[in-house]
Design a protein around this motif. Structure first.
Motif, short mmCIF file in Angstrom:
data_model
loop_
_atom_site.label_atom_id
_atom_site.label_comp_id
_atom_site.label_asym_id
_atom_site.label_seq_id
_atom_site.Cartn_x
_atom_site.Cartn_y
_atom_site.Cartn_z
N ALA A 86 -44.85 -32.44 -24.57
CA ALA A 86 -44.07 -31.88 -23.46
C ALA A 86 -42.71 -32.58 -23.36
O ALA A 86 -41.69 -31.93 -23.10
N LEU A 87 -42.70 -33.88 -23.58
CA LEU A 87 -41.45 -34.64 -23.54
C LEU A 87 -40.49 -34.14 -24.62
O LEU A 87 -39.29 -33.97 -24.38
N HIS A 88 -41.01 -33.91 -25.81
CA HIS A 88 -40.18 -33.40 -26.90
C HIS A 88 -39.66 -32.00 -26.58
O HIS A 88 -38.48 -31.69 -26.84
N GLU A 89 -40.52 -31.16 -26.02
CA GLU A 89 -40.14 -29.76 -25.78
C GLU A 89 -39.04 -29.62 -24.74
O GLU A 89 -38.10 -28.84 -24.91
N SER A 90 -39.12 -30.36 -23.63
CA SER A 90 -38.20 -30.12 -22.52
C SER A 90 -37.51 -31.36 -21.98
O SER A 90 -36.65 -31.24 -21.10
N MET A 91 -37.89 -32.55 -22.48
CA MET A 91 -37.44 -33.80 -21.87
C MET A 91 -37.74 -33.81 -20.37
O MET A 91 -37.06 -34.43 -19.57
N LEU A 92 -38.82 -33.06 -20.01
CA LEU A 92 -39.33 -32.96 -18.64
C LEU A 92 -38.30 -32.40 -17.66
O LEU A 92 -38.26 -32.78 -16.49
#
Length: 444
Positions: A86-92
């Motif tokens: 999730a961190l990689h996908e959107s940087m939250l």
């Protein structure tokens, strides 16, 4: 995947903690890296850590969001390491939209959202909801794992789809606990692992400097966001920033989304436990037994269980009609009002006269449609699908009638009212039978 700005300033030497090792642990697997794989992964790690301001902003977000994501992944049986996906996908960043129209914390595509039964239209887009999107991503990952018997395969399928993984012909991933990664390894695997290596020693390890997220899952339906912000004593803008999933000013009754409320640490110390708004007379004053009528304590023989009321109105898509706005609410043809709707436009959608639409919904010509509320196109029923309803903040007799699809005059009759009366928060409303004269008005 969110774009990461290139660092154009002086690059500080990498600390030993940022050097890519020869073996990486991920989801219970030992991933051994060749020289080529380490070189590719190191370049990605460098890109992530060298923009110091950006790096620190992301770390702060992990302090806020990781505690919730970790709990959901654990409950769903997903390895904790997938929080770095999730961190990689959107940087939250909860409302980020990619060039391929992937949206939200987990960057879910519209087609995937439909498969996962995630509402993505007006007034709710669950891809931007921290809890609902994480649960949906967990379901997707579990399905991929069941197919490949490999968490590495599940990770890759999250990006490429199952057909894409099969086409790559990487059967060495299936069932394996030890896997070699080399210079030909898919870039998505390299990127997710690099995100883990760059952030894992600091991500989610401390309290956020300002806030802690409180998940508020009852009492918010049907209320304006600005009123809820006043209830929590926070700015409306701050509450909106953490609830980008909500596209309207009012939380609709049919949504499963909880409200995500940022509360300061000092405020949490003063209010360790929150009382749902439906147990309050107004937004700032807690109901006390002394504030209720004396007869409220007289009725103790009936078990007023409000839990079943949480599912109303029951909303399902109406596939028989082409217009996607049509739904079936409590089994009847209906629509959820949007901002800008008028009585005339809502009536016209179903080819009804304005007078007929007004009659069916127990409203007047001067009434304006309320965004997020259900409006019916066919005659409402004589009784509700539950026995009782516990009145929430801002609810009138008409709100309750619309929520359960009951004719207003029948609801008045069941509660021994000659005309709509003011309802107190916590008041029990009878939905299926007429309240006996011997049983006084009760409060939950």
């Amino acid at each position: 995947m969110i774009w990461i700005p290139p660092y154009k300033g002086w690059a500080a030497p990498l600390s030993s903690s940022a050097v890519v090792p020869s073996v990486v642990q991920f989801a219970g697997m030992r991933l051994k890296l060749t020289r080529g794989a380490r070189k590719r992964m190191q370049a990605k790690v460098n890109q992530l850590i060298q923009a110091k301001k950006f790096f620190n902003q992301v770390v702060e977000r992990t302090h806020l969001f990781f505690p919730i994501i970790e709990k959901i992944l654990a409950k769903e049986g997903i390895p904790d390491d997938f929080k770095f996906l999730a961190l990689h996908e959107s940087m939250l960043v909860g409302d980020v939209v990619s060039s391929t129209n992937d949206v939200g914390f987990w960057q879910i595509h519209p087609v995937t959202a439909l498969d996962l039964k995630l509402p993505i239209g007006y007034p709710v887009d669950e891809r931007m909801h921290l809890l609902q999107s994480t649960k949906a991503a967990a379901r997707l990952l579990k399905g991929h794992y069941a197919y490949f018997n490999s968490w590495l395969g599940a990770m890759l399928a999250y990006n490429r789809g199952r057909a894409g993984v099969v086409k790559l012909g990487i059967k060495q991933y299936y069932t394996a606990k030890v896997v070699w990664l080399d210079h030909t390894t898919d870039h998505y695997i390299i990127a997710v692992l690099a995100t883990k290596l760059a952030f894992e020693k600091v991500a989610g390890k401390q309290k956020h400097p300002l806030w802690q997220l409180h998940i508020y899952d009852q009492g918010h339906h049907g209320h304006k966001l600005q009123d809820l912000a006043a209830y929590f004593n926070i700015e409306r803008k701050l509450l909106s920033e953490h609830n980008k999933w909500l596209k309207a000013a009012v939380v609709p009754y049919h949504t499963k989304c909880a409200l995500v409320v940022p509360i300061s640490h000092t405020h949490l110390l003063r209010h360790a436990a929150f009382t749902p708004p439906k147990q309050r007379i107004d937004l700032k004053k807690v109901v006390s037994p002394l504030a209720l009528p004396q007869q409220a304590t007289a009725c103790t023989s009936i078990n007023y269980d409000p839990r079943s009321s949480n599912i109303f109105p029951t909303i399902v898509p109406c596939h028989e009609l082409r217009n996607p706005r049509f739904i079936k609410a409590n089994g009847k043809l209906a629509i959820i009002a949007q901002k800008g709707d008028t009585v005339a436009t809502l009536a016209q959608l179903a080819n009804l006269t304005v007078n007929r639409f007004l009659t069916v919904n127990d409203i007047n010509k001067t009434d304006q449609p309320v965004p997020g509320m259900v409006y019916y196109y066919s005659e409402k029923g004589n009784k509700g699908g539950a026995h009782y309803h516990v009145v929430e903040i801002g609810e009138s007799v008409w709100h309750v009638a619309q929520r359960y699809g009951i004719k207003l005059k029948m609801l008045l009759e069941k509660n021994r009212m000659r005309e709509p009366e003011f309802l107190k928060v916590g008041q029990i409303v009878w939905l299926r039978f007429i309240r006996p004269r011997t049983i006084p008005i009760a409060y939950k």
